[in-house]
Write an enzyme that holds these catalytic residues in place. Structure first.
Site, short mmCIF file in Angstrom:
data_model
loop_
_atom_site.label_atom_id
_atom_site.label_comp_id
_atom_site.label_asym_id
_atom_site.label_seq_id
_atom_site.Cartn_x
_atom_site.Cartn_y
_atom_site.Cartn_z
CD GLU A 1 -2.60 9.03 5.77
OE1 GLU A 1 -1.66 9.83 5.88
OE2 GLU A 1 -2.60 8.05 5.00
CB CYS B 1 -2.85 0.99 -2.79
SG CYS B 1 -2.95 2.69 -3.27
CB CYS C 1 -10.15 5.30 -1.21
SG CYS C 1 -8.78 5.96 -0.25
CG ASP D 1 -1.92 1.18 1.17
OD1 ASP D 1 -2.49 1.41 0.08
OD2 ASP D 1 -2.10 1.87 2.17
CB SER D 2 0.08 4.69 -1.00
OG SER D 2 -1.19 4.73 -0.37
CG HIS E 1 -7.08 6.21 4.01
ND1 HIS E 1 -6.25 5.53 3.15
CD2 HIS E 1 -6.27 6.90 4.84
CE1 HIS E 1 -4.99 5.82 3.46
NE2 HIS E 1 -4.98 6.66 4.48
N1 DGL Z 1 -4.39 3.63 -0.61
C1 DGL Z 1 -5.00 4.67 -1.42
C2 DGL Z 1 -6.17 4.07 -2.21
O1 DGL Z 1 -6.75 3.07 -1.84
C3 DGL Z 1 -5.48 5.82 -0.58
C4 DGL Z 1 -4.36 6.63 -0.01
C5 DGL Z 1 -3.51 7.27 -1.09
O2 DGL Z 1 -3.96 8.24 -1.72
O3 DGL Z 1 -2.43 6.78 -1.29
O4 DGL Z 1 -6.52 4.61 -3.23
#
Ligand code: DGL
Length: 258
Positions: free
Chosen positions: A146, A68, A178, A5-6, A180
């Protein structure tokens, strides 16, 4: 198996995998130094995410989950060409689940700006032309999660603005596209009202991961020895620990530098 993940959001997916497959060890790789990815160009996200996976595969993982949405949208095909390990992503599990859930065939997706630009969700729904799909970016949601804000009045105001077009479109199913957004389910459900089903890809992705391991015959055989999870971050270990514990509701994460 590895989960990429990011940053922190993919922990919602990792958590679902740990619940579905408690005997499997997870290597979680977070590109927290360069995330969030959602506001970056597709080319940049692709380059970053592939760079991360190049490091991930040095750990000899048996499967890779791209947790992600933005990274899945940007580089799934490249990753499947580049690595031998089976690759699972988060977009198609959510799409399949939503296609079954919708009754009025009007469906919404909320996601980052990069995911919206990629049109990955529209492409995934191309096989179901009878479903109307409306995709809306909600760029500020990640920043709220966050900083631990999942219920303030400011968040509610922002949510009302972002979700208004989806309400006007009379959707009955909304994909949280997403990582989050599951943490904002209460606010999103409140704004959308009781007639709208929220779909999060975490549980479905975990089921897909289990199925994939089973079909390939690569599930862990020895289930007596407890699993061991490893967390790697390109960013601050302390920050990952602090925010990560919130996502996993875990007491202490052993976090290492990637
Ligand atoms: N993990 C990213 C997603 O699911 C969300 C956070 C980001 O922008 O990196 O798109």
């Amino acid at each position: 198996m590895a989960v990429l993940d990011s940053g922190f959001g993919g922990l919602t997916v990792a958590r679902a995998i740990m619940e579905e497959l408690p005997w499997e060890s997870v290597l979680y790789f977070a590109d927290s130094a360069r995330g969030p990815y959602g506001s970056k160009s597709i080319e940049t996200v692709r380059a970053y995410a592939l760079e991360c996976l190049d490091k991930v595969v040095t750990h000899e993982v048996k499967a890779i989950v791209i947790a992600c949405n933005t990274a899945s949208a940007a580089m799934l095909r490249d990753a499947r060409e580049r690595y031998d390990a089976p690759i699972i992503e988060v977009i198609s599990p959510a799409v399949r689940q939503a296609a079954v859930a919708t009754r009025n065939r009007r469906l919404g997706v909320i996601c980052t700006e990069a995911t919206k630009r990629s049109q990955a969700y529209e492409d995934a729904f191309a096989a179901a032309p009878d479903i109307d799909v409306l995709v809306e970016a909600c760029p500020r949601f990640v920043e709220f999660v966050e900083r631990g804000d999942v219920e303030s009045s400011e968040l509610r105001d922002v949510a009302r603005t972002y979700l208004q077009p989806l309400k006007e479109a009379s959707i009955d199913t909304l994909i949280l596209g997403c990582t989050h957004y599951p943490l904002l389910s209460a606010v999103i459900a409140d704004v959308m009202g009781p007639g709208v089903t929220l779909i999060s890809s975490a549980a479905e992705t975990a089921r897909e991961t289990a199925l994939c391991l089973q079909q390939l015959g690569i599930e862990r055989q020895n289930r007596q020895v407890p699993s061991r999870h490893t967390f790697l971050t390109t960013g601050s270990r302390r920050r990952f620990q602090r925010i990560g514990q919130r996502f996993l509701e875990a007491k202490m994460l052993q976090v290492h530098s990637a």
